[in-house]
Motif scaffolding. Structure first.
Motif, short mmCIF file in Angstrom:
data_model
loop_
_atom_site.label_atom_id
_atom_site.label_comp_id
_atom_site.label_asym_id
_atom_site.label_seq_id
_atom_site.Cartn_x
_atom_site.Cartn_y
_atom_site.Cartn_z
N LEU A 152 58.55 -7.52 98.64
CA LEU A 152 59.33 -8.57 97.98
C LEU A 152 59.49 -8.31 96.48
O LEU A 152 60.47 -8.76 95.88
N LEU A 153 58.57 -7.58 95.91
CA LEU A 153 58.72 -7.18 94.51
C LEU A 153 59.78 -6.09 94.37
O LEU A 153 60.55 -6.08 93.39
N ILE A 154 59.83 -5.20 95.33
CA ILE A 154 60.80 -4.10 95.28
C ILE A 154 62.23 -4.62 95.43
O ILE A 154 63.13 -4.21 94.71
N THR A 155 62.43 -5.54 96.37
CA THR A 155 63.79 -6.01 96.65
C THR A 155 64.43 -6.67 95.42
O THR A 155 65.53 -6.31 95.01
N ILE A 156 63.73 -7.60 94.81
CA ILE A 156 64.33 -8.34 93.70
C ILE A 156 64.47 -7.46 92.46
O ILE A 156 65.44 -7.58 91.70
N ASN A 157 63.52 -6.57 92.22
CA ASN A 157 63.59 -5.72 91.03
C ASN A 157 64.65 -4.63 91.18
O ASN A 157 65.22 -4.19 90.18
N ALA A 158 64.92 -4.21 92.42
CA ALA A 158 66.02 -3.27 92.63
C ALA A 158 67.35 -3.93 92.31
O ALA A 158 68.22 -3.34 91.65
N VAL A 159 67.51 -5.18 92.75
CA VAL A 159 68.72 -5.94 92.41
C VAL A 159 68.79 -6.15 90.91
O VAL A 159 69.86 -6.03 90.30
N GLY A 160 67.65 -6.43 90.29
CA GLY A 160 67.62 -6.62 88.85
C GLY A 160 68.03 -5.39 88.08
O GLY A 160 68.76 -5.48 87.07
N CYS A 161 67.59 -4.22 88.53
CA CYS A 161 67.97 -2.97 87.87
C CYS A 161 69.49 -2.78 87.89
O CYS A 161 70.10 -2.38 86.89
N PHE A 162 70.09 -3.06 89.03
CA PHE A 162 71.54 -2.91 89.16
C PHE A 162 72.29 -3.86 88.23
O PHE A 162 73.21 -3.46 87.51
N ILE A 163 71.88 -5.14 88.21
CA ILE A 163 72.57 -6.14 87.40
C ILE A 163 72.37 -5.87 85.91
O ILE A 163 73.32 -5.94 85.11
N GLU A 164 71.15 -5.56 85.51
CA GLU A 164 70.87 -5.32 84.10
C GLU A 164 71.62 -4.08 83.59
O GLU A 164 72.04 -4.03 82.43
N THR A 165 71.79 -3.09 84.44
CA THR A 165 72.55 -1.90 84.05
C THR A 165 74.00 -2.27 83.74
O THR A 165 74.59 -1.77 82.77
N ILE A 166 74.58 -3.15 84.56
CA ILE A 166 75.96 -3.60 84.31
C ILE A 166 76.04 -4.31 82.96
O ILE A 166 76.97 -4.09 82.17
N TYR A 167 75.06 -5.18 82.69
CA TYR A 167 75.05 -5.90 81.41
C TYR A 167 75.00 -4.93 80.23
O TYR A 167 75.73 -5.10 79.24
N ILE A 168 74.14 -3.95 80.33
CA ILE A 168 73.97 -3.01 79.22
C ILE A 168 75.24 -2.20 79.00
O ILE A 168 75.65 -1.93 77.87
N VAL A 169 75.88 -1.79 80.09
CA VAL A 169 77.14 -1.03 79.97
C VAL A 169 78.20 -1.88 79.27
O VAL A 169 78.91 -1.41 78.38
N LEU A 170 78.32 -3.14 79.67
CA LEU A 170 79.29 -4.04 79.04
C LEU A 170 78.95 -4.28 77.57
O LEU A 170 79.83 -4.31 76.71
N PHE A 171 77.67 -4.42 77.28
CA PHE A 171 77.26 -4.64 75.90
C PHE A 171 77.62 -3.45 75.02
O PHE A 171 78.16 -3.61 73.92
N ILE A 172 77.33 -2.26 75.50
CA ILE A 172 77.63 -1.05 74.73
C ILE A 172 79.15 -0.89 74.57
O ILE A 172 79.64 -0.46 73.52
N THR A 173 79.90 -1.27 75.58
CA THR A 173 81.36 -1.14 75.52
C THR A 173 81.97 -1.98 74.41
O THR A 173 82.85 -1.51 73.68
N TYR A 174 81.48 -3.21 74.25
CA TYR A 174 82.09 -4.13 73.29
C TYR A 174 81.30 -4.28 71.99
O TYR A 174 81.69 -5.07 71.13
N ALA A 175 80.20 -3.55 71.86
CA ALA A 175 79.40 -3.65 70.64
C ALA A 175 80.04 -2.86 69.50
O ALA A 175 80.80 -1.91 69.74
N ASN A 176 79.74 -3.26 68.26
CA ASN A 176 80.17 -2.46 67.12
C ASN A 176 79.33 -1.20 67.03
O ASN A 176 78.37 -1.02 67.79
N LYS A 177 79.67 -0.33 66.13
CA LYS A 177 79.03 0.98 66.06
C LYS A 177 77.53 0.87 65.83
O LYS A 177 76.73 1.56 66.47
N LYS A 178 77.13 0.00 64.92
CA LYS A 178 75.71 -0.15 64.59
C LYS A 178 74.92 -0.66 65.79
O LYS A 178 73.85 -0.12 66.13
N ALA A 179 75.43 -1.71 66.44
CA ALA A 179 74.73 -2.28 67.61
C ALA A 179 74.72 -1.31 68.78
O ALA A 179 73.74 -1.23 69.52
N ARG A 180 75.80 -0.54 68.94
CA ARG A 180 75.87 0.43 70.03
C ARG A 180 74.83 1.53 69.85
O ARG A 180 74.12 1.89 70.79
#
Length: 273
Positions: free
Chosen positions: A69-97
């Motif tokens: 049960l720890l593996i299932t939810i954290n695997a889903v978490g890895c996928f979702i958090e990766t999407i967030y980080i990609v979106l953040f880097i895409t729209y961040a300014n140079k310094k934040a990126r």
């Protein structure tokens, strides 16, 4: 048997609530995508959450199937958090990126690789779970402490714009659920960090209530001094307008004129007599 049923129940509840927690920032990233700007948001909570999820997966793999049960939810978490980080880097300014990429590289790649090497090469299988458990506790505390930077912004700006209440609420519920799950399976490493998580989540909700509804009386207090000068200015204007001179003339034209006419008539009558 009852303990296993209890652990399974809390584990399923933890998966559901944690999934909602992972989805809580969706409105934030919808806003970022629409405005094409990260505004005042920070990437640290998402980078830390990704690293913590990968660590818990590695820890759960050492538990001989009991950490499913720890593996299932954290695997889903890895996928979702990766999407967030990609979106953040895409729209961040140079310094934040650049800052996000540095933290991501040092923590999620070099850091995680170093932990795997140390655990696989320098620890025995019997002690590996304990070593990993201690590391997971440390970084889980960092994940729960990551919103402290947002809390500092809330206190400094007196605004809850960048701290959604829904995220704080579900973080608290998730921490409480996993706390009971850890107690049910007698896993100290799962239960301990969620004590701090529940506490910090409650503090965030308290701050939200304070600074969300603290503004109304504050704006009323600031508006009152503005209305006083306005009224005083109007009174000064009234005192300097021709209306005041007209008011002083009226008794002379009406009351004063009639009195003089009556006096003249009395004097004339006395002379005639």
């Amino acid at each position: 048997m009852a303990l296993n049923v209890l652990a399974f129940t809390f584990g399923i509840m933890g998966n559901i609530i944690s999934f909602i927690v992972f989805l809580a920032p969706v409105p934030t990233f919808v806003r970022i995508c629409k405005k094409k700007s990260i505004e005042g948001f920070q990437s640290l909570p998402y980078v830390s959450a990704l690293f913590s999820a990968t660590l818990w997966i590695y820890y759960a793999m050492q538990k001989d199937g009991s950490g499913l049960l720890l593996i299932t939810i954290n695997a889903v978490g890895c996928f979702i958090e990766t999407i967030y980080i990609v979106l953040f880097i895409t729209y961040a300014n140079k310094k934040a990126r650049i800052s996000t990429l540095k933290v991501l590289g040092l923590l999620n790649f070099l850091g995680f690789a170093a932990i795997i090497l140390v655990c696989e090469l320098l620890t025995k299988a019997s002690n590996r779970e304990k070593v990993l458990g201690g590391i997971c506790v440390g970084f889980s505390v960092c994940v729960f402490a990551a919103p402290l930077s947002i809390m500092r912004v809330v206190i400094r700006t007196r605004s809850v714009e960048f701290m959604p209440f829904s995220l704080s609420l579900f973080l608290t519920l998730s921490a409480i659920t996993w706390l009971f799950y850890g107690l049910a399976i007698k896993d100290f490493y799962v239960a301990l960090p969620n004590i701090m998580g529940a506490f910090l989540g409650a503090v965030q909700m308290i701050l939200y209530v304070i600074y969300k509804y603290y503004k109304a009386p504050k704006t009323d207090d600031t508006e009152k001094p503005k209305t006083v000068p306005d009224h005083s200015i109007d009174m000064v204007k009234l005192a300097s307008t021709p209306v005041s001179s007209e008011l002083t003339v009226h008794p002379q034209t009406h009351g004063g004129g009639d009195l003089e006419g009556q006096m003249e008539k009395k004097v004339a009558n006395q002379i005639q007599t």
